[in-house]
Design a protein around this motif. Structure first.
Motif, PDB file in Angstrom:
ATOM      1  N   THR A  81     -62.335 -40.931 -62.506  1.00  0.00           N
ATOM      2  CA  THR A  81     -61.063 -41.431 -63.040  1.00  0.00           C
ATOM      3  C   THR A  81     -60.062 -40.286 -62.981  1.00  0.00           C
ATOM      4  O   THR A  81     -60.275 -39.235 -63.599  1.00  0.00           O
ATOM      5  CB  THR A  81     -61.213 -41.921 -64.484  1.00  0.00           C
ATOM      6  OG1 THR A  81     -62.186 -42.983 -64.512  1.00  0.00           O
ATOM      7  CG2 THR A  81     -59.888 -42.442 -65.011  1.00  0.00           C
ATOM      8  N   ASN A 117     -55.890 -38.761 -62.703  1.00  0.00           N
ATOM      9  CA  ASN A 117     -54.461 -38.914 -62.923  1.00  0.00           C
ATOM     10  C   ASN A 117     -53.748 -38.692 -61.603  1.00  0.00           C
ATOM     11  O   ASN A 117     -54.309 -38.129 -60.653  1.00  0.00           O
ATOM     12  CB  ASN A 117     -53.965 -37.898 -63.954  1.00  0.00           C
ATOM     13  CG  ASN A 117     -54.542 -38.150 -65.332  1.00  0.00           C
ATOM     14  OD1 ASN A 117     -54.585 -39.287 -65.803  1.00  0.00           O
ATOM     15  ND2 ASN A 117     -54.998 -37.094 -65.989  1.00  0.00           N
ATOM     16  N   PRO A 139     -51.657 -45.366 -58.358  1.00  0.00           N
ATOM     17  CA  PRO A 139     -52.559 -46.061 -59.276  1.00  0.00           C
ATOM     18  C   PRO A 139     -53.329 -47.169 -58.563  1.00  0.00           C
ATOM     19  O   PRO A 139     -52.790 -47.877 -57.708  1.00  0.00           O
ATOM     20  CB  PRO A 139     -51.616 -46.643 -60.335  1.00  0.00           C
ATOM     21  CG  PRO A 139     -50.414 -45.772 -60.290  1.00  0.00           C
ATOM     22  CD  PRO A 139     -50.248 -45.379 -58.857  1.00  0.00           C
ATOM     23  N   THR A 161     -57.642 -48.527 -57.406  1.00  0.00           N
ATOM     24  CA  THR A 161     -59.058 -48.199 -57.222  1.00  0.00           C
ATOM     25  C   THR A 161     -59.388 -48.128 -55.736  1.00  0.00           C
ATOM     26  O   THR A 161     -58.963 -48.992 -54.956  1.00  0.00           O
ATOM     27  CB  THR A 161     -59.954 -49.255 -57.893  1.00  0.00           C
ATOM     28  OG1 THR A 161     -59.660 -49.295 -59.297  1.00  0.00           O
ATOM     29  CG2 THR A 161     -61.426 -48.910 -57.709  1.00  0.00           C
ATOM     30  N   THR A 179     -60.900 -44.258 -59.534  1.00  0.00           N
ATOM     31  CA  THR A 179     -59.816 -44.980 -60.213  1.00  0.00           C
ATOM     32  C   THR A 179     -58.688 -44.003 -60.529  1.00  0.00           C
ATOM     33  O   THR A 179     -58.926 -42.970 -61.171  1.00  0.00           O
ATOM     34  CB  THR A 179     -60.314 -45.631 -61.502  1.00  0.00           C
ATOM     35  OG1 THR A 179     -61.360 -46.565 -61.184  1.00  0.00           O
ATOM     36  CG2 THR A 179     -59.174 -46.363 -62.208  1.00  0.00           C
ATOM     37  N   LYS A 197     -55.348 -43.576 -62.583  1.00  0.00           N
ATOM     38  CA  LYS A 197     -54.673 -44.187 -63.725  1.00  0.00           C
ATOM     39  C   LYS A 197     -53.169 -44.247 -63.515  1.00  0.00           C
ATOM     40  O   LYS A 197     -52.575 -43.350 -62.919  1.00  0.00           O
ATOM     41  CB  LYS A 197     -54.973 -43.391 -64.994  1.00  0.00           C
ATOM     42  CG  LYS A 197     -56.442 -43.386 -65.409  1.00  0.00           C
ATOM     43  CD  LYS A 197     -56.614 -42.768 -66.780  1.00  0.00           C
ATOM     44  CE  LYS A 197     -56.196 -41.292 -66.771  1.00  0.00           C
ATOM     45  NZ  LYS A 197     -56.430 -40.661 -68.096  1.00  0.00           N
ATOM     46  N   ARG A 198     -52.593 -45.307 -64.089  1.00  0.00           N
ATOM     47  CA  ARG A 198     -51.132 -45.425 -64.100  1.00  0.00           C
ATOM     48  C   ARG A 198     -50.590 -44.532 -65.207  1.00  0.00           C
ATOM     49  O   ARG A 198     -51.059 -44.573 -66.345  1.00  0.00           O
ATOM     50  CB  ARG A 198     -50.755 -46.885 -64.345  1.00  0.00           C
ATOM     51  CG  ARG A 198     -49.271 -47.128 -64.466  1.00  0.00           C
ATOM     52  CD  ARG A 198     -49.031 -48.590 -64.799  1.00  0.00           C
ATOM     53  NE  ARG A 198     -47.644 -48.834 -65.127  1.00  0.00           N
ATOM     54  CZ  ARG A 198     -47.194 -49.970 -65.629  1.00  0.00           C
ATOM     55  NH1 ARG A 198     -48.034 -50.960 -65.890  1.00  0.00           N
ATOM     56  NH2 ARG A 198     -45.910 -50.123 -65.890  1.00  0.00           N
TER      57      ARG A 198
END
Length: 396
Positions: A296, A298, A344, A346, A366, A368-369
């Motif tokens: 995950t 940023n 943002p 996947t 992933t 993230k927004r």
């Protein structure tokens, strides 16, 4: 090895036809590791007896560690094993009645030799490096050997006939049956040895059997062979050899280590006795794994994923794909996959092999927004602030 023509090849050995239903082992092949010379070969439906090892047959085979000569061989040609610099043990069967010159010249590691014939005069021409000489009870004459042994084991009750050139040095130990110490001690040449030991015992039966006659090993794995032997002649040890160590190696305990897809024979040998196990190394399923299987990130984060595989002994050329190149940017970097989060969403990174045979591995990434990304463009800018202000003030 000097190149030469040959009439037939069977099981990796080259032969010349002699015209009388027999063949001679000749040069022309590429020999390494241990070699088992058969008593006979069958070619195009005809079986030939192997009766000779030709001139320079194994010349300069630096990888040859052991050779098993069958009782069908009656002659060994000149320089047959010359410059076999890794040859450590040789047994000359009683059937051999003639040998050429410089047969073992340049065999710098030839430490042990077992003679089984009646008159072995000059048989070891060029084998000056021999440090352990074993004489069967049948040996009656060994003139002109020209060696300086550390140990000589004479299993016969009657001393073999020697001459002034049999031994260059008598500083080693002579091992004989304890009942025959007196005849050896009183002999003109045998009596010159500095040390005598009455411990030479030759068992009536030496029978070697292996736990398996054939075995299949997966690439990258090991297996264990166990040798059973009725008894070991004094001074000798059980030795292990592989006919192709690039396929399977064997250590002094009979442990097999598979190295490559293929087949080889593993030999357990003691003096003139041996047993062999046929080993087949089969392909193991190659499985790729990744040090990260879920990420995950940023926006603008950079990470690396490092692949590996089992069995590690197999060589794998990695390939990879990304399910969404807009979510992340990927590049190969010194054995790892470098990832940059750009949008943002996947994406799935899949790592496989260039030949398509390995089981692939995946990592789900992933991105993230960012908090405050009002206009859903993946970044927080003054545009997002303006949009938020208009929404709070005007509901727009």
């Amino acid at each position: 090895m000097p190149a030469s023509a040959y009439d037939l090849m069977a099981d990796g050995l080259c032969y010349n036809l002699n015209g009388d239903g027999t063949v001679t082992v000749t040069s022309g092949g590429s020999y390494a590791d241990a070699v088992i010379i058969p008593e006979s070969v069958t070619y195009n439906g005809t079986t030939y007896s192997v009766t000779a090892i030709g001139d320079q047959a194994f010349y300069n085979c630096s990888g040859l560690s052991a050779v098993i000569i069958p009782g069908s061989v009656t002659s060994i040609g000149s320089q047959a094993f010359r410059y076999c610099s890794n040859l450590t043990w040789v047994t000359i069967p009683a059937s051999v009645t003639s040998m050429g010159s410089s047969v073992f010249s340049g065999c710098s590691r030839l430490q042990s030799m077992l003679l089984l014939g009646t008159a072995c005069d000059y048989f070891t021409s060029g084998a000056s490096s021999v440090r352990n000489l074993f004489l069967a009870p049948s040996v009656t004459s060994i003139k002109g050997l020209g060696i300086s042994p550390n140990n000589v084991y004479c299993y016969g009750k009657v001393p073999a006939v020697c001459d002034a050139s049999t031994f260059n040095s008598y500083s080693g130990t002579l091992h004989v049956p304890y009942q025959t110490l007196a005849p050896y001690f009183g002999d003109e040449y045998w009596g010159r040895f500095n040390s005598f030991n009455g411990d030479a015992l030759l068992p009536e039966n030496v029978n070697i059997t292996l736990s398996d006659e054939s075995v299949s090993v997966k690439l990258g794995e090991t297996a264990q062979l166990t040798a059973s032997i009725d008894s070991i002649p004094s001074g000798m040890t059980l030795q292990w050899y592989s006919t192709n160590s690039s396929v399977v190696e064997v250590n002094s305990n009979g442990t097999l280590t598979s190295k490559a897809i293929g087949e080889a024979d593993v030999i357990a040998m003691c003096g003139a006795h041996f047993a062999a196990c046929h080993v087949k190394v089969v392909e193991e399923t190659v499985t790729i794994s990744l040090d990260k299987t879920e990420l995950t990130l940023n926006m603008d984060d950079i990470v690396t994923i490092t692949p590996s595989h089992t069995p590690a002994v197999v060589s794998v050329e990695y390939t990879f794909t990304c399910s969404d190149n807009e979510v992340v940017m990927t590049q190969w970097n010194n054995g790892s996959i470098r990832i940059l989060a750009t949008k943002p969403g996947t994406a799935v990174i899949t790592v496989g092999s260039s030949d398509g045979n390995a089981v692939p591995a995946t990592c789900e990434v992933t991105v993230k927004r960012p908090v405050g990304d009002v206009n859903v463009d993946g970044r927080v800018t003054t545009v997002d602030v303006t949009c938020l202000y208009n929404y709070l003030l005007n509901g727009d």
